[in-house]
Design a protein around this motif. Structure first.
Motif, PDB file in Angstrom:
ATOM      1  N   LYS A 336       0.803  -1.153  -0.037  1.00  0.00           N
ATOM      2  CA  LYS A 336      -0.107  -0.020  -0.211  1.00  0.00           C
ATOM      3  C   LYS A 336       0.814   1.039   0.172  1.00  0.00           C
ATOM      4  O   LYS A 336       0.545   2.202  -0.792  1.00  0.00           O
ATOM      5  N   ARG A 337       1.995   1.237   0.798  1.00  0.00           N
ATOM      6  CA  ARG A 337       2.852   2.515   0.875  1.00  0.00           C
ATOM      7  C   ARG A 337       3.625   2.635  -0.372  1.00  0.00           C
ATOM      8  O   ARG A 337       3.844   3.793  -1.025  1.00  0.00           O
ATOM      9  N   VAL A 338       3.906   1.639  -1.095  1.00  0.00           N
ATOM     10  CA  VAL A 338       4.587   1.641  -2.421  1.00  0.00           C
ATOM     11  C   VAL A 338       3.598   2.402  -3.445  1.00  0.00           C
ATOM     12  O   VAL A 338       4.150   3.068  -4.253  1.00  0.00           O
ATOM     13  N   GLU A 339       2.284   1.881  -3.301  1.00  0.00           N
ATOM     14  CA  GLU A 339       1.378   2.364  -4.257  1.00  0.00           C
ATOM     15  C   GLU A 339       1.361   3.912  -3.978  1.00  0.00           C
ATOM     16  O   GLU A 339       1.214   4.712  -5.099  1.00  0.00           O
ATOM     17  N   GLU A 340       1.413   4.510  -2.801  1.00  0.00           N
ATOM     18  CA  GLU A 340       1.382   5.711  -2.382  1.00  0.00           C
ATOM     19  C   GLU A 340       2.572   6.403  -2.957  1.00  0.00           C
ATOM     20  O   GLU A 340       2.417   7.550  -3.547  1.00  0.00           O
ATOM     21  N   ILE A 341       3.549   5.886  -2.769  1.00  0.00           N
ATOM     22  CA  ILE A 341       5.024   6.392  -3.248  1.00  0.00           C
ATOM     23  C   ILE A 341       4.690   6.638  -4.632  1.00  0.00           C
ATOM     24  O   ILE A 341       5.423   7.650  -5.551  1.00  0.00           O
ATOM     25  N   GLU A 384      11.353   4.055   3.224  1.00  0.00           N
ATOM     26  CA  GLU A 384      11.466   3.519   2.009  1.00  0.00           C
ATOM     27  C   GLU A 384      12.453   4.398   1.050  1.00  0.00           C
ATOM     28  O   GLU A 384      12.733   3.754   0.122  1.00  0.00           O
ATOM     29  N   VAL A 385      12.750   5.731   1.513  1.00  0.00           N
ATOM     30  CA  VAL A 385      13.780   6.362   0.808  1.00  0.00           C
ATOM     31  C   VAL A 385      14.964   5.731   1.101  1.00  0.00           C
ATOM     32  O   VAL A 385      15.955   5.739   0.094  1.00  0.00           O
ATOM     33  N   LYS A 386      15.398   4.940   2.362  1.00  0.00           N
ATOM     34  CA  LYS A 386      16.519   4.192   2.475  1.00  0.00           C
ATOM     35  C   LYS A 386      16.386   3.010   1.810  1.00  0.00           C
ATOM     36  O   LYS A 386      17.319   2.629   1.109  1.00  0.00           O
ATOM     37  N   SER A 387      15.467   2.046   1.769  1.00  0.00           N
ATOM     38  CA  SER A 387      15.235   0.797   1.331  1.00  0.00           C
ATOM     39  C   SER A 387      15.294   0.813   0.016  1.00  0.00           C
ATOM     40  O   SER A 387      15.734  -0.234  -0.719  1.00  0.00           O
ATOM     41  N   LEU A 388      14.313   1.559  -0.582  1.00  0.00           N
ATOM     42  CA  LEU A 388      13.925   1.447  -2.049  1.00  0.00           C
ATOM     43  C   LEU A 388      14.833   2.392  -2.999  1.00  0.00           C
ATOM     44  O   LEU A 388      14.594   2.436  -4.096  1.00  0.00           O
ATOM     45  N   GLY A 389      15.423   3.030  -2.233  1.00  0.00           N
ATOM     46  CA  GLY A 389      16.427   4.132  -2.993  1.00  0.00           C
ATOM     47  C   GLY A 389      15.677   5.313  -3.685  1.00  0.00           C
ATOM     48  O   GLY A 389      15.720   5.586  -4.981  1.00  0.00           O
TER      49      GLY A 389
END
Length: 708
Positions: A336-341, A384-389
């Motif tokens: 869900k957070r990835v969809e928002e990002i 997510e900024v750290k983990s997903l770059g």
């Protein structure tokens, strides 16, 4: 002897050692003949060899009397109604004798034949015995003789249940058990009665098969057959689970004919088989049953272990299920957070495209364009900024604006442009210099790969700064670049900052110092070197400082202490150079000049005193250490001053004006006090010597010349 019938023992009373052995049946005739042999009745003479038909007894109390030549020496004892007990269960032996002595003697006991001399009777009477009393000094011994029961010839102890006890022993045992209140003998008699009467040879009088008896065994009481209680499989499994640690411990059983390994659980739940149990009836059947029991027990133990393992496995599966559910929930939330990002990324791309189309990017204000969505990323999606770059997404919309602005950016006029935006969103712009929560570098396996932010600053920002430094910057005007580096130092990646220092600034400053001429350059070198100290630090400029000292040393060879410009050039470097570097430079270049001036140009003259050479030297007092300046005055100035005072005081008294001497002394002290040297240890000692000389001269004492 009678007829005997051979047969093979089929296990009725066999053992492991007796298996296959041949046994014989014993008839009544055999037993009768054996009884006659045991009772001493033989068809032979004892004293008279002429009689072959009459049986002559061997003699003995229990064999019917002892005869000599047909005359009976002792009458045979009749059977007593109260038999002598074989065993008396009494804690003390004295009680046994007391019970024996309390019995009445048999009629005719200890009677002697009237035809014989009572030799035995006389001997007993001499020892205190009387007829009808027990043996012993107190009469506590037995009265009736001990009855004996002979076993048939060739019969072993307890063979086919033969009872070794006499009627006398049985009666006494029954009497003693009655006195103790014990019913064991009664039960035994009852069991004997049930099994049938037996004669003295141990065989029944009634016809029928002989009942096996085990009279030789010490069975005091017939045990009641215990009630059989059956255990279910669940009960056995529970016991095995409770005793699981004990079941694992093995014990070597050496009580039987063979060595075997048993567990503690087997020993505690059932008795271990003994040697007697392994040698009793039906050994094959017992062995097979034992094997079946062991196999069943092993199966139950295996089932128990399997059940326990399944329980543990079930618990682990439950834990795994909980973890999987948590992971699923976390993954769902992450999705869900990835969809928002993703939606935020779409919005940033749209704003960047619109700004390019409308020209809004020309202002170069990142916060006004993307600040709303950058704020969401910084506050809600920092993980997510750290983990997903996600910093690459930020740089993707930032780089075009920075590139356009750098084309029109004047670095020297606007050194702080862009600092506010980078400082505001620095958390979204990751660098290898940043540390994560584990204290490790972002780059993995020791390979520092450039992050998107580092790539953007190196390819766009640094290119513009390098061009400005190489083409437009004047070394003697360091302020614009100092402002630039002070503002960007905490924000720049470390390798970019080091590149600016080592590749751009230091080479240009080194070249400028090499071209510097102290004689002709009106601008002081420290004015455009010292501003770099906060940024570059002294250790970076050490090579430049060495070059400056060499140039000054060359110039000072032609220098005179009257030229104060050298002092103004060197004073600013006192706090920059180390103490050892400064002292070495002054000792080599300045101190020899001062010493030469005091020796050649300074003279102590009370009438026409010229103090300028001394002033030139004292002007350097703050540059030297107190030790060096004290040694300079002690060796160069005060010897001349004290010699002048001594010569003045040693003149005739009528020619010496002591008031003028005192004024001259006070004037020199004021000079040194003005330079702050009056409290100096060496100066104070030298003035003290002059005062002592004045005191001795004023008192008419001979003045001692000064010694150095």
């Amino acid at each position: 002897m009678g007829r005997r019938k051979a047969y093979m023992d089929d296990g009725g009373d066999s053992s492991d050692e007796e298996r296959g052995r041949i046994h014989f049946d014993i008839t009544e005739e055999d037993l009768e003949e054996e009884r006659q042999g045991f009772s001493g009745v033989r068809k032979r003479k004892m004293f008279d060899d002429s009689s072959d038909d009459e049986a002559t007894p061997k003699g003995g109390l229990g064999s019917g009397g002892w005869k000599t030549g047909g005359t009976t020496l002792f009458e045979p004892a009749k059977k007593s109604s109260t038999p002598e007990p074989q065993k008396v269960a009494s804690p003390k032996r004295k009680n046994a004798f007391a019970s024996a002595s309390s019995s009445k003697p048999e009629p005719g006991f200890a009677g002697f034949s009237k035809h014989t001399t009572g030799f035995g009777q006389k001997m007993l009477e001499k020892m205190g015995w009387a007829a009808g009393k027990g043996l012993g000094a107190g009469g506590e011994g037995i009265i009736n003789p001990v009855e004996t029961k002979l076993r048939p010839k060739g019969m072993g102890m307890g063979f086919k249940g033969f009872d070794e006890r006499t009627a006398q022993a049985k009666a006494e045992a029954k009497k003693q058990s009655t006195m103790r209140g014990d019913d064991s003998d009664q039960d035994q008699d009852q069991s004997e009665g049930d099994s049938g009467d037996s004669d003295d040879s141990g065989h029944k009088k009634k016809p029928g098969k002989a009942v096996k008896r085990e009279a030789w065994k010490a069975t005091a009481k017939k045990a009641r057959k215990p009630k059989v209680v059956y255990k279910t499989a669940n009960d056995i499994l529970s016991e095995i689970i409770e005793k699981a640690p004990e079941a694992q411990q093995k014990v070597i059983d050496m009580t039987g004919p063979t060595i075997r390994e048993v567990s503690l659980a087997d020993i505690r739940t059932s008795d271990s088989p003994t040697f007697m149990e392994t040698t009793t009836r039906l050994p094959e059947l017992r062995h097979n049953i034992r094997l079946l029991v062991d196999l069943a027990r092993g199966d139950l133990e295996n089932l128990s272990r399997e059940k326990q393992a399944n329980v543990f496995r079930l618990q682990e599966l439950d834990k795994e299920l909980v973890d999987i559910q948590k992971n699923m929930e976390r993954d769902t939330s992450q999705k869900k957070r990835v969809e928002e990002i993703k939606n935020i990324g779409v919005q940033l791309e749209r704003i960047s495209r619109d700004s390019m189309a409308t020209g809004a990017y020309a202002s170069g204000n990142i916060t006004s364009l993307f600040g709303e969505y950058f704020e969401i990323l910084e506050t809600k999606y920092m993980d997510e900024v750290k983990s997903l770059g996600l910093d690459s997404m930020v740089v993707a919309v930032w780089a075009p604006i920075l590139k356009y602005k750098c084309v029109h950016w004047d670095v020297l006029d606007e050194p702080t442009w862009g600092v506010d935006d980078v400082q505001r969103w620095r958390k979204l712009l990751r660098s290898n210099d940043d540390r994560d929560e584990f204290g490790d570098l972002i780059a993995s396996k020791g390979v520092n790969l450039a992050t998107p932010y580092e790539t953007m600053m190196n390819t766009i920002w640094l290119t513009k700064v390098r061009s400005a430094i190489n083409n437009r910057w004047n070394v003697r005007q360091p302020e614009p670049l100092i402002i630039l580096l002070e503002a960007w130092k905490p924000l720049l990646p470390r390798f970019i900052f080091e590149n600016i220092i080592n590749q751009l600034l230091l080479p240009k400053i080194t070249t400028a110092v090499s071209d510097w001429d102290p004689r002709n350059d009106p601008e002081m070198i420290h004015s455009w070197i010292h501003p770099w100290l906060p940024i570059l630090e002294p250790w970076r400029l050490a090579e430049i400082f060495t070059n400056i000292r060499q140039k000054l040393s060359v110039v000072l060879r032609q220098w005179h202490p009257s030229d104060e410009s050298a002092l103004h050039i060197i004073i600013p470097w006192k706090q920059v150079w180390t103490a050892s570097q400064m002292e070495m430079f002054l000792t080599k270049c300045i101190l020899p000049k001062l010493t030469q001036v005091l020796r050649t140009e300074f003279v102590v003259d009370p009438q026409d005193q010229k103090i300028e050479p001394l002033v030139w030297c004292l002007a350097w007092k703050d540059m030297f250490s107190t030790t060096i300046i004290g040694q300079l005055l002690e060796h160069e100035f005060f010897p001349m001053w004290l010699n002048m005072l001594y010569n003045w005081l040693t003149q005739p008294r009528d020619q010496v004006n002591y008031d003028e001497v005192g004024e001259w002394y006070l004037w020199w002290k004021a000079v040194f006090e003005e330079f702050g040297l009056c409290s100096h240890k060496t100066v104070s000692q030298c003035f003290r010597k002059g005062l002592d000389m004045m005191f001795m001269a004023g008192n008419g004492q001979p003045v001692i010349p000064p010694s150095f």
